[in-house]
Design a protein around this motif. Structure first.
Motif, short mmCIF file in Angstrom:
data_model
loop_
_atom_site.label_atom_id
_atom_site.label_comp_id
_atom_site.label_asym_id
_atom_site.label_seq_id
_atom_site.Cartn_x
_atom_site.Cartn_y
_atom_site.Cartn_z
N ASP A 128 40.64 47.81 51.97
CA ASP A 128 41.98 47.21 52.01
C ASP A 128 42.14 46.26 53.18
O ASP A 128 42.69 45.17 53.03
CB ASP A 128 43.05 48.30 52.07
N VAL A 129 41.67 46.67 54.36
CA VAL A 129 41.79 45.82 55.55
C VAL A 129 41.01 44.52 55.35
O VAL A 129 41.53 43.43 55.60
CB VAL A 129 41.31 46.56 56.82
N CYS A 130 39.78 44.62 54.88
CA CYS A 130 38.95 43.43 54.70
C CYS A 130 39.49 42.52 53.60
O CYS A 130 39.51 41.30 53.76
CB CYS A 130 37.51 43.83 54.39
N LEU A 131 39.93 43.11 52.49
CA LEU A 131 40.39 42.30 51.36
C LEU A 131 41.64 41.50 51.68
O LEU A 131 41.84 40.41 51.13
CB LEU A 131 40.58 43.15 50.11
N ARG A 132 42.49 42.00 52.58
CA ARG A 132 43.66 41.20 52.98
C ARG A 132 43.20 39.86 53.55
O ARG A 132 43.72 38.81 53.22
CB ARG A 132 44.50 41.95 54.02
N ARG A 133 42.20 39.89 54.41
CA ARG A 133 41.67 38.67 55.03
C ARG A 133 40.89 37.84 54.00
O ARG A 133 40.99 36.62 53.96
CB ARG A 133 40.79 39.04 56.21
N VAL A 134 40.09 38.51 53.18
CA VAL A 134 39.27 37.82 52.18
C VAL A 134 40.15 37.00 51.23
O VAL A 134 39.85 35.83 50.95
CB VAL A 134 38.40 38.83 51.40
N TRP A 135 41.23 37.60 50.72
CA TRP A 135 42.06 36.87 49.76
C TRP A 135 42.79 35.70 50.42
O TRP A 135 42.99 34.66 49.79
CB TRP A 135 43.03 37.81 49.05
N LYS A 136 43.15 35.82 51.69
CA LYS A 136 43.75 34.68 52.39
C LYS A 136 42.72 33.56 52.56
O LYS A 136 43.04 32.38 52.40
CB LYS A 136 44.30 35.11 53.75
N ALA A 137 41.49 33.93 52.86
CA ALA A 137 40.43 32.93 52.98
C ALA A 137 40.10 32.31 51.63
O ALA A 137 39.81 31.10 51.55
CB ALA A 137 39.18 33.55 53.61
#
Length: 199
Positions: A128-137
């Protein structure tokens, strides 16, 4: 002994850069001689005041597919995916390495807490923590790609929208600030200090 100008010239001559532009994904690289690449680069980069990049040796060339994907979740049991194993972004936004490093930072904090203190909540939150950043990128890279590259099937309307995006980007302080924030990188949710790397 070298004079200051000679040293500066040697440093400048050693600088390498990477250039990207849109091609059909099935276009063979053999169709692009070094001379053809430089013609295209000079046509795109020479400014009205006469500045042009220095022509040099091309050391690598290839056709890179513009693709995006995300695996969700980034964890299956005791397997954690990081970087390109879990997500690919097009090179336009220059986010691939930054995302991989961020994933590793989040995972390092979680593994440290697990092995030093028996705490598993950060392992459970990893995806969840990583995917928040991934989807913004992903959103930023999609936007950069659609703003800076022409699509072979674009309409006149699409092209004018693209020009309007570029005009807004170059005339609005808010748009420039947003671009700078996303391009440089969004704030990390996990600190370097939390994994013993800060000072």
């Amino acid at each position: 002994a070298h004079g200051a100008n000679e040293l500066d010239r040697e440093r400048v001559e050693d600088i390498m850069s990477r250039g990207l532009w849109t091609l059909a994904p099935d276009e063979p690289i053999a169709a692009w001689s070094d001379e053809a690449i430089w013609r295209e680069m000079l046509a795109r980069m020479t400014t009205r005041d006469g500045w042009a990049p220095n022509v040099g040796r091309i050391v690598q060339k290839g056709v890179t597919p513009m693709r995006s994907f995300v695996v969700a979740p980034l964890r299956h049991g005791r397997v954690f995916l990081a970087g390109d194993a879990g997500h690919i972004v097009p090179p336009t936004g220059a986010k691939g390495l930054n995302l991989a490093a961020s994933d590793v930072l989040v995972l390092a904090r979680a593994l440290k807490a697990f092995y030093q203190h028996g705490r598993s909540e950060w392992l459970d939150e990893y995806s969840d923590v990583c995917l928040r950043r991934v989807w913004k990128a992903q959103r930023f890279s999609w936007w950069m790609t659609s703003t800076l590259h022409r699509s072979p099937d674009e309409s006149a309307f699409d092209h004018q929208r693209q020009i309007a995006d570029l005009d807004y980007l170059t005339s609005s302080r808010a748009a420039m600030t947003s671009l700078a924030e996303q391009y440089v990188g969004l704030p990390q949710e996990v600190s370097f200090e939390s994994v013993g790397l800060g000072g």
